[in-house]
Design a protein around this motif. Structure first.
Motif, mmCIF file in Angstrom:
data_model
loop_
_atom_site.group_PDB
_atom_site.id
_atom_site.type_symbol
_atom_site.label_atom_id
_atom_site.label_comp_id
_atom_site.label_asym_id
_atom_site.label_seq_id
_atom_site.Cartn_x
_atom_site.Cartn_y
_atom_site.Cartn_z
ATOM 1 N N ALA A 102 0.845 -1.201 0.000
ATOM 2 C CA ALA A 102 0.000 0.000 0.000
ATOM 3 C C ALA A 102 0.876 1.244 0.000
ATOM 4 O O ALA A 102 2.069 1.186 0.303
ATOM 5 N N THR A 103 0.257 2.378 -0.311
ATOM 6 C CA THR A 103 0.963 3.655 -0.286
ATOM 7 C C THR A 103 0.015 4.766 0.135
ATOM 8 O O THR A 103 -1.209 4.650 -0.015
ATOM 9 N N ILE A 104 0.591 5.830 0.684
ATOM 10 C CA ILE A 104 -0.144 7.045 1.027
ATOM 11 C C ILE A 104 0.610 8.226 0.436
ATOM 12 O O ILE A 104 1.833 8.329 0.586
ATOM 13 N N VAL A 105 -0.114 9.130 -0.212
ATOM 14 C CA VAL A 105 0.446 10.402 -0.671
ATOM 15 C C VAL A 105 -0.450 11.499 -0.126
ATOM 16 O O VAL A 105 -1.670 11.463 -0.320
ATOM 17 N N PHE B 87 -5.368 13.602 0.507
ATOM 18 C CA PHE B 87 -4.522 12.419 0.407
ATOM 19 C C PHE B 87 -5.191 11.342 -0.439
ATOM 20 O O PHE B 87 -6.413 11.321 -0.633
ATOM 21 N N ALA B 88 -4.346 10.474 -0.951
ATOM 22 C CA ALA B 88 -4.816 9.305 -1.699
ATOM 23 C C ALA B 88 -4.137 8.078 -1.135
ATOM 24 O O ALA B 88 -2.934 8.097 -0.837
ATOM 25 N N ILE B 89 -4.915 7.027 -0.996
ATOM 26 C CA ILE B 89 -4.412 5.744 -0.502
ATOM 27 C C ILE B 89 -4.708 4.696 -1.556
ATOM 28 O O ILE B 89 -5.834 4.610 -2.070
ATOM 29 N N LEU B 90 -3.702 3.918 -1.892
ATOM 30 C CA LEU B 90 -3.868 2.814 -2.832
ATOM 31 C C LEU B 90 -3.308 1.564 -2.193
ATOM 32 O O LEU B 90 -2.139 1.528 -1.779
ATOM 33 N N ALA B 91 -4.150 0.552 -2.085
ATOM 34 C CA ALA B 91 -3.748 -0.724 -1.509
ATOM 35 C C ALA B 91 -3.959 -1.826 -2.533
ATOM 36 O O ALA B 91 -4.933 -1.799 -3.294
ATOM 37 N N PHE B 92 -3.064 -2.774 -2.561
ATOM 38 C CA PHE B 92 -3.216 -3.956 -3.409
ATOM 39 C C PHE B 92 -3.876 -5.047 -2.574
ATOM 40 O O PHE B 92 -3.399 -5.369 -1.481
#
Length: 647
Positions: A360-363, A618-623
């Motif tokens: 996952a990532t957070i920006v 913010f944007a969060i993208l998780a696999f």
């Protein structure tokens, strides 16, 4: 010592070998005063001594002095080696004669290698006439260079400044001190510098020329102190340890330095040291203490962070203590580079991703300025990493922020209260099948309810009114998708894209409406979209304080009415919709979720949360191996709860 072609020159003029001695010196000016009838032999003696010295015929030069031939030859040879010189050019100067003595001056220029300037100085020595023997150089170490006494040695001290840090917006270093291993030598305990240098170069992958430069560094360094030759991360050192044991006379030293770790590694990038492949491939001079940025901001601001080394030609006594400095080329310390990163927010992002079983990532960005506040990532075992800046992913239903804004802009009478049915799990439209992933079936409800539950099948019908207009593409641009901008970082961030649908192809347009068609975005792109909704207009991202990138702007801002309606919809998604898990007591969190396929990884899906709290977007993208929004929503809650933001 090496004997380059230029070492066969005196004063830059080609000459034959010393043994010939029947050389006509051309272009050398020697002003001789007080000369007797035998004076021409003074010029010849000076010339022959300097020429033999220059071309490396140390034994020949020694015979022209009053000193012990072995001692003199060794002193001349050692001076060249101690300096790590690559070339020596000597020019004759004035000669004055007073009876049986003469004073000769010369100009010496040592090429010290290392890509620096030559060491140049004016030297002098006395000659005495010894009957039929002619003129001989009165030997003392000061013949080599003024200031060199008995038992002294020359050395070149190159001091590479410590690498300056990348710092956050408050000036705190993003590069914490971390353990590393230094491999080096104590020069006077190295029995055969050439053997040590060649063996160490083989282990570390240096080229032959760089191995020779390492040998020169060992010979030229102060003899009794530790000379660091390589810095290694502990993991790299462990891999090389068995091979390093085979290198004679090595020493090891454990250190703590701010070099290899980072609080924001995606942005700061990585640092290499003396054996970095980029240095070896480029053939850069070997220099102990060298650091080079390999990626990210470390690479982009290499010269600023690394500074320049200070080089000194010094005289040491037999105990290795400094006697005097003969020449200094003052270097420059590296300068810290201040980023827009908020240290506390960066830590909050890292904490929100810690120990997750999926990547996952957070920006996070400042909504009203575009300043990047945090970028964090986590890679789980058996999963690919998420690329927060350069990744190209389908945004899924999180893109309905954009498509809904397009509908509001194109259809003034359409509102959040307009009933749009979400009563089918699957819908055939424009030759394509659209399904609610994850499952949702609401019946005939207001559009605000469809949005809050990320109902994909509610949006294809909304593509029809946009069929003959560019409203979707225009709105995407107003929210920054596809706007060209740059950051001082490699690989370059992706700025988003969306292809124009084929004329009359309602299926393609409908797929774009729900972010599963031709739309591709990075997490940073979507954080900026959320920031545009939060603040009312899109802002180009920035990462380094004081850096002025060419500013790009979208075609124009959305109307305040459209912005207000999107804000209300995103707030409802968290208060009563599918993202209720992101709620934070006593705070307002707004957002939208999304789910889309990850091409090339058919068993994984991209799960999104795109939103804001206060002035932090913010944007969060998780696999995820499932379709549920929960992984991203849960991260959003943990991150938003840790924020201290302005309203």
């Amino acid at each position: 010592p090496r004997s380059p072609k230029s070492r066969g020159r005196l004063g830059g003029v080609p000459v034959k070998p010393v043994a010939a001695l029947c050389v006509v010196i051309v272009g050398i000016v020697a002003v001789v005063t007080g000369i007797s009838k035998s004076a021409p032999s003074v010029t010849v003696s000076v010339r022959d001594f300097l020429l033999a010295w220059q071309v490396g015929d140390y034994a020949g030069a020694a015979k022209l002095t009053t000193g012990n031939p072995v001692t003199v030859a060794r002193a001349l040879k050692n001076a060249y080696s101690q300096l790590g010189a690559e070339d020596l050019v000597i020019s004759m100067g004035d000669i004055s004669v007073h009876g049986s003595t003469a004073q000769a001056y010369f100009h010496a220029s040592y090429d010290l290698g290392r890509g620096g300037r030559p060491w140049q100085y004016r030297g002098q020595f006395t000659l005495r006439r010894h009957g039929d023997s002619g003129w001989q150089v009165q030997w003392s170490p000061s013949v080599i260079t003024p200031g060199l006494g008995p038992g002294d040695r020359l050395a070149v001290l190159t001091t590479v400044p410590g690498r300056a840090p990348l710092v956050d917006a408050a000036g705190k270093s993003l590069i914490p001190a971390w353990p590393l291993m230094e491999v080096g030598v104590v020069p006077d305990q190295v029995r055969k510098p050439e053997v040590t240098a060649n063996a160490l170069a083989k282990v570390t992958g240096l080229a032959a020329a760089q191995a020779d430069e390492m040998r020169a560094q060992i010979v030229a360094a102060p003899p009794n102190s530790f000379l660091e030759l390589f810095k290694f991360q502990p993991r790299t050192f462990s891999k090389l340890r068995a091979k390093l044991r085979g290198v004679p006379d090595l020493r090891y030293r454990r250190r703590i330095e701010p070099l290899f770790s980072s609080a924001a590694p995606v942005l700061t990038g990585t640092v290499g040291t003396e054996a970095a492949r980029v240095l070896v491939t480029a053939g850069d001079p070997y220099r102990p203490g060298t650091t080079v940025g390999l990626t990210g901001l470390q690479q982009a601001f290499q010269s600023t962070l690394a500074g320049t080394p200070t080089t000194e030609v010094i005289v040491q006594n037999s105990a290795g203590r400094l006697v005097r400095v003969l020449q200094r080329w003052q270097g420059k310390a590296g300068t810290p580079v201040r980023t827009t990163i908020d240290g506390g927010m960066q830590q909050a992002a890292r904490n929100a991703l810690a120990n997750l079983p999926f990547s996952a990532t957070i920006v996070a960005v400042r909504a009203g300025t575009g300043q990047i506040l945090a970028v964090a990532g986590h890679q789980a075992g058996g999963m690919p990493a998420v690329s927060p800046l350069a990744g190209r992913y389908q945004p899924g239903q999180s893109f309905t922020i954009v498509s809904t804004a397009a509908v509001f802009s194109a259809l003034p009478h359409f509102s959040a209260n307009t009933p749009i049915p979400c009563n089918r799990q699957s819908l055939r439209f424009g030759g394509q099948t659209f399904s609610n992933v994850p499952t949702v079936k609401l019946g005939a409800r207001k559009f605000s309810v469809d949005f809050a539950h990320a109902c994909s099948t509610a949006f294809p019908a909304l593509a029809l009114p946009l069929q003959s207009s560019s409203a979707l593409a225009d709105t995407a641009q107003r929210l920054g998708i596809g706007v060209a901008w740059q950051l001082p970082i490699q690989p370059a961030p992706f700025t988003g894209s969306m292809r124009a649908p084929s004329p009359g192809n309602s299926g393609e347009r409908a797929a774009d409406m729900i972010g599963t068609g031709t739309v591709r975005v990075s997490p940073l792109d979507m954080a900026l979209v959320a920031g545009a909704v939060d603040s009312g207009s899109w802002h180009q991202p920035s990462l380094v304080v004081g850096e002025s990138e060419p500013r790009q702007a979208p075609k124009g801002a959305l109307t305040s009415n459209v912005i207000m309606q999107i804000q209300q919809l995103m707030a409802q998604t968290v208060t009563s919709g599918v993202a209720q898990g992101a709620r934070v007591p006593g705070a307002t969190v707004s957002g939208q979720v999304g789910s889309a396929q990850i091409f090339g990884h058919h068993r994984l899906r991209a799960i999104w949360f795109v939103g804001y709290r206060g002035d932090v977007a913010f944007a969060i993208l998780a696999f995820s191996r499932g379709a549920a929004f929960q992984p991203a929503v849960s991260i959003a809650h943990n991150f938003a709860a840790a924020l201290r933001v302005s309203s």
